[in-house]
Each structure stands twice: as structure tokens, then as C-alpha cells.
Design an enzyme around this catalytic site. Structure first.
Site, PDB file in Angstrom:
ATOM      1  N   ASN A   1       0.688  -1.287  -0.225  1.00  0.00           N
ATOM      2  CA  ASN A   1       0.117  -0.235   0.737  1.00  0.00           C
ATOM      3  C   ASN A   1       0.684   1.549  -0.264  1.00  0.00           C
ATOM      4  O   ASN A   1       1.318   1.714   0.967  1.00  0.00           O
ATOM      5  CB  ASN A   1      -1.235   0.099   1.556  1.00  0.00           C
ATOM      6  CG  ASN A   1      -1.868   0.629   1.552  1.00  0.00           C
ATOM      7  OD1 ASN A   1      -1.661   2.176   0.744  1.00  0.00           O
ATOM      8  ND2 ASN A   1      -2.107   1.461   2.958  1.00  0.00           N
TER       9      ASN A   1
ATOM     10  N   LYS B   1      -0.160   3.989  -0.184  1.00  0.00           N
ATOM     11  CA  LYS B   1      -0.635   6.124   0.043  1.00  0.00           C
ATOM     12  C   LYS B   1      -0.528   6.912  -0.576  1.00  0.00           C
ATOM     13  O   LYS B   1      -0.491   6.231  -1.788  1.00  0.00           O
ATOM     14  CB  LYS B   1       0.231   5.681   1.661  1.00  0.00           C
ATOM     15  CG  LYS B   1      -0.425   4.369   2.877  1.00  0.00           C
ATOM     16  CD  LYS B   1       0.292   4.430   4.396  1.00  0.00           C
ATOM     17  CE  LYS B   1      -0.656   3.392   4.805  1.00  0.00           C
ATOM     18  NZ  LYS B   1       0.322   3.474   6.064  1.00  0.00           N
TER      19      LYS B   1
ATOM     20  N   HIS C   1      -9.273   0.841   5.420  1.00  0.00           N
ATOM     21  CA  HIS C   1      -7.992   1.069   5.807  1.00  0.00           C
ATOM     22  C   HIS C   1      -8.339   2.087   7.544  1.00  0.00           C
ATOM     23  O   HIS C   1      -8.889   3.244   7.558  1.00  0.00           O
ATOM     24  CB  HIS C   1      -6.694   2.092   4.940  1.00  0.00           C
ATOM     25  CG  HIS C   1      -6.020   1.813   5.170  1.00  0.00           C
ATOM     26  ND1 HIS C   1      -5.297   2.904   6.238  1.00  0.00           N
ATOM     27  CD2 HIS C   1      -4.103   0.732   4.939  1.00  0.00           C
ATOM     28  CE1 HIS C   1      -4.301   2.595   6.682  1.00  0.00           C
ATOM     29  NE2 HIS C   1      -3.327   0.751   5.951  1.00  0.00           N
TER      30      HIS C   1
ATOM     31  N   GLU D   1      -6.697   4.751   8.172  1.00  0.00           N
ATOM     32  CA  GLU D   1      -6.323   5.839   7.461  1.00  0.00           C
ATOM     33  C   GLU D   1      -7.905   6.710   7.507  1.00  0.00           C
ATOM     34  O   GLU D   1      -7.952   7.732   7.691  1.00  0.00           O
ATOM     35  CB  GLU D   1      -5.203   5.969   6.966  1.00  0.00           C
ATOM     36  CG  GLU D   1      -3.357   6.089   7.452  1.00  0.00           C
ATOM     37  CD  GLU D   1      -3.026   5.244   6.929  1.00  0.00           C
ATOM     38  OE1 GLU D   1      -2.312   5.583   5.689  1.00  0.00           O
ATOM     39  OE2 GLU D   1      -1.836   4.476   7.466  1.00  0.00           O
TER      40      GLU D   1
ATOM     41  N   GLU E   1      -5.179  -5.086  10.938  1.00  0.00           N
ATOM     42  CA  GLU E   1      -4.115  -4.119  10.364  1.00  0.00           C
ATOM     43  C   GLU E   1      -4.001  -3.550  12.120  1.00  0.00           C
ATOM     44  O   GLU E   1      -4.896  -2.491  12.379  1.00  0.00           O
ATOM     45  CB  GLU E   1      -4.067  -2.675   9.887  1.00  0.00           C
ATOM     46  CG  GLU E   1      -3.310  -3.886   7.887  1.00  0.00           C
ATOM     47  CD  GLU E   1      -3.345  -2.528   7.468  1.00  0.00           C
ATOM     48  OE1 GLU E   1      -2.204  -2.683   6.776  1.00  0.00           O
ATOM     49  OE2 GLU E   1      -3.725  -1.547   7.236  1.00  0.00           O
TER      50      GLU E   1
ATOM     51  N   GLY F   1       2.609   2.451  10.784  1.00  0.00           N
ATOM     52  CA  GLY F   1       3.702   3.036  10.817  1.00  0.00           C
ATOM     53  C   GLY F   1       4.791   3.496  11.601  1.00  0.00           C
ATOM     54  O   GLY F   1       5.468   4.504  11.631  1.00  0.00           O
TER      55      GLY F   1
ATOM     56  N   SER G   1       3.853  -2.363  10.436  1.00  0.00           N
ATOM     57  CA  SER G   1       5.350  -2.612  10.317  1.00  0.00           C
ATOM     58  C   SER G   1       5.572  -3.177  10.322  1.00  0.00           C
ATOM     59  O   SER G   1       6.584  -4.171  10.083  1.00  0.00           O
ATOM     60  CB  SER G   1       5.271  -1.473  11.669  1.00  0.00           C
ATOM     61  OG  SER G   1       5.371   0.159  12.160  1.00  0.00           O
TER      62      SER G   1
ATOM     63  N   GLY H   1       2.516  -1.424   4.530  1.00  0.00           N
ATOM     64  CA  GLY H   1       2.933   0.123   3.755  1.00  0.00           C
ATOM     65  C   GLY H   1       4.353   0.624   3.824  1.00  0.00           C
ATOM     66  O   GLY H   1       4.749   0.574   2.087  1.00  0.00           O
ATOM     67  N   GLY H   2       4.529   1.426   4.566  1.00  0.00           N
ATOM     68  CA  GLY H   2       6.495   2.506   4.028  1.00  0.00           C
ATOM     69  C   GLY H   2       6.928   1.027   4.134  1.00  0.00           C
ATOM     70  O   GLY H   2       7.627   1.827   2.885  1.00  0.00           O
TER      71      GLY H   2
HETATM   72  P1  PGA Z   1       2.668   0.438   7.618  1.00  0.00           P
HETATM   73  O1  PGA Z   1       1.730   0.319   7.473  1.00  0.00           O
HETATM   74  O2  PGA Z   1       3.602  -0.886   7.264  1.00  0.00           O
HETATM   75  O3  PGA Z   1       3.727   1.311   7.381  1.00  0.00           O
HETATM   76  O4  PGA Z   1       3.257   0.219   9.185  1.00  0.00           O
HETATM   77  C1  PGA Z   1       0.094  -0.439   7.104  1.00  0.00           C
HETATM   78  C2  PGA Z   1      -0.122  -0.478   6.217  1.00  0.00           C
HETATM   79  O5  PGA Z   1      -1.340   1.161   6.500  1.00  0.00           O
HETATM   80  O6  PGA Z   1      -1.258  -0.569   5.642  1.00  0.00           O
END
Ligand code: PGA
Length: 254
Positions: free
Chosen positions: A11, A13, A98, A100, A170, A176, A216, A237-238
Site C-alpha cells: 500500500n 498510500k 483502511h 487512515e 492491521e 507506521g 510495520s 505500507g512504508g
Molecule cells: P506500515 O503501514 O507498513 O507503514 O506500518 C501498513 C498499512 O497501513 O497498510
């Protein structure tokens, strides 16, 4: 031995515009070894979908998705994207709910449920994200919160539709933050999610549904998480922004 094929999802983002998406795939594809027993999905920003689509054209091992959809088919909804448009632009999957979207944009469970139904109707596979906040976990309410989020979506879905939904657990406190759920924590929550699904749809259907872990996930912890029971893949994500690192995650053994 599971019959569920692990899904490795990235993802992005709000990162990687079209030019960066093209550059990303140039590097990723040279580091990535495709595996028949794996499926890889990318969620670029919608404006980068065309660039991503041309970069992975003709490959059956990489699918594309959108990070959000709206439930109406068309109309005066400035800024929104319909499921049909996402399909036309090359998406096969839609991320829905998600954290967010829920926390930053105030999306409710009811709205999430409508999006899941619209995605299914348009032929998109919904990837439904659920997860508790730190406060909820510390209050001992993690399982209850996740159950409420799932129930809001699944109470309106029959077996055939439910089976097309991919769930991503998640925990909000792990997104993050560099703080990952331990494989044991993930296994426990995934097990309770699968028991809920089995209660609603029977063990056979529940046994075919994929439950991914996200929060993470990095190249050095992906393997342990993928090896945990009932963890059928990861939503990253990251770390999905680093082409070589994400290629390593895609190759991690489970
Ligand atoms: P992250 O994000 O791997 O940066 O923690 C995961 C996500 O929001 O899907």
C-alpha cells in the site's frame, strides 16, 4: 499446510506519482522473483494506476488495486472514484476501511460496508482492513473492536460474496510506528477472526478466506509473521516503497 496462497500487498498510500511509479517498477521487477505459490498486489495512488498498469502489463503474478472507492457508480461526487472506474483503469482489488480512512477521514463502519458491497458488485476483490487502537488494546477490547468492524461488513454478505473478501488485520498502533504485533499476537487475532468467520459461514468457507497481517512489516520480520498460523500474507505500507526491500518481502519464505 494451507491451501491459501499467500498474498503480499504493498500500500503506497500518498507516495509515488506516475514517474516515480514507473521508476519503482523498473527496480522492483529486476529484483523480484515471481513465485507461483504467491500473489502480489500493489495499491498505488489512483493517478499512478495507468503507469503501474503499463509497467506490469501481461503479468499474471502482479495485480493492481485502488486505495479507496466510493459506492455510487457515477454522479456529482467531487473527488471520488467509482468501483467501475477503478476496474476500467486496471484495478482488480480495492482496499476498503483502511485505518487512515477511518481515523483521518472519519469513515464509519457503515460506509466501509457500503464500499465493500459496491466493490463486490463491480467485480473488485475488497481487501477489508480492521484493527484496534492502542487504547482499545490496552483496555482489553481488541477482539471486540475487530469483531464489530467485521460484523458491520459481513452481516450483509452471503457466503459467495464473503469468500471474495480478503481481510487485513492491521492493529492501528502498529501502523507506521515500527512497532509490530508479535507473530504470536497476530496468530491469536487471526485465529479468532477465522473462528468468527467459521461461525458465520462454516469452517470450509472460513478456511478458504485469506487473512493478512499489516503494521510495520519489514524485510526482516516478514518471514516470522508469514510463518504464524492463520496469517495468509502481509499488507505492507512504508516498506513497500523500497523496491528491493519489497522484493525481499515477496520472496520471504512462509
Ligand atoms: P506500515 O503501514 O507498513 O507503514 O506500518 C501498513 C498499512 O497501513 O497498510
Amino acid at each position: 499446510m494451507t491451501l491459501r496462497k499467500p498474498i503480499l500487498a504493498g500500500n503506497w498510500k500518498m507516495h509515488n506519482g506516475p514517474a516515480e511509479a514507473e521508476r519503482f517498477f523498473g527496480e522492483f521487477l529486476s529484483a523480484f522473483s515471481s513465485r507461483e505459490d504467491r500473489s502480489v498486489v500493489f495499491f498505488p495512488p489512483a493517478v499512478s494506476l495507468a503507469a503501474a498498469r503499463s509497467a506490469v502489463q501481461g503479468r499474471a503474478d502482479i495485480r493492481l488495486g485502488v486505495q479507496n472507492v466510493f459506492w455510487e457508480e457515477k454522479g456529482a461526487f467531487t473527488g471520488e472514484i467509482s468501483c467501475g472506474m477503478a476496474v476500467e483503469a486496471g484495478a482488480a482489488v480495492a482496499l476498503v476501511g483502511h485505518s487512515e480512512r477511518r481515523q483521518v477521514f472519519g469513515e464509519t463502519s457503515e460506509e466501509t460496508a457500503r464500499k465493500v458491497r459496491a466493490a463486490l458488485a463491480a467485480g473488485l476483490a475488497p481487501m477489508l482492513c480492521v484493527g484496534e487502537t492502542l487504547e482499545e488494546r490496552e483496555a482489553g477490547r481488541a477482539a471486540e473492536v475487530v469483531e464489530e468492524q467485521l460484523r458491520a461488513v459481513f452481516e450483509a454478505l452471503d457466503e459467495a460474496d464473503a469468500e471474495r473478501v480478503v481481510i487485513a488485520y492491521e492493529p492501528v498502533w502498529a501502523i507506521g510506528t515500527g512497532r509490530t504485533a508479535s507473530p504470536a499476537d497476530a496468530e491469536q487475532m487471526h485465529g479468532s477472526i477465522r473462528r468468527l468467520l467459521a461461525g458465520w459461514y462454516g469452517a470450509e468457507v472460513a478456511g478458504r478466506m485469506a487473512i493478512l497481517y499489516g503494521g510495520s512489516v519489514k524485510p526482516d520480520n516478514a518471514e516470522a509473521l508469514l510463518a504464524a498460523g492463520d496469517v495468509d500474507g502481509v499488507l505492507v505500507g512504508g516498506a513497500s516503497l523500497d523496491p528491493a526491500g519489497f522484493a525481499r518481502i515477496c520472496g520471504a519464505s512462509s
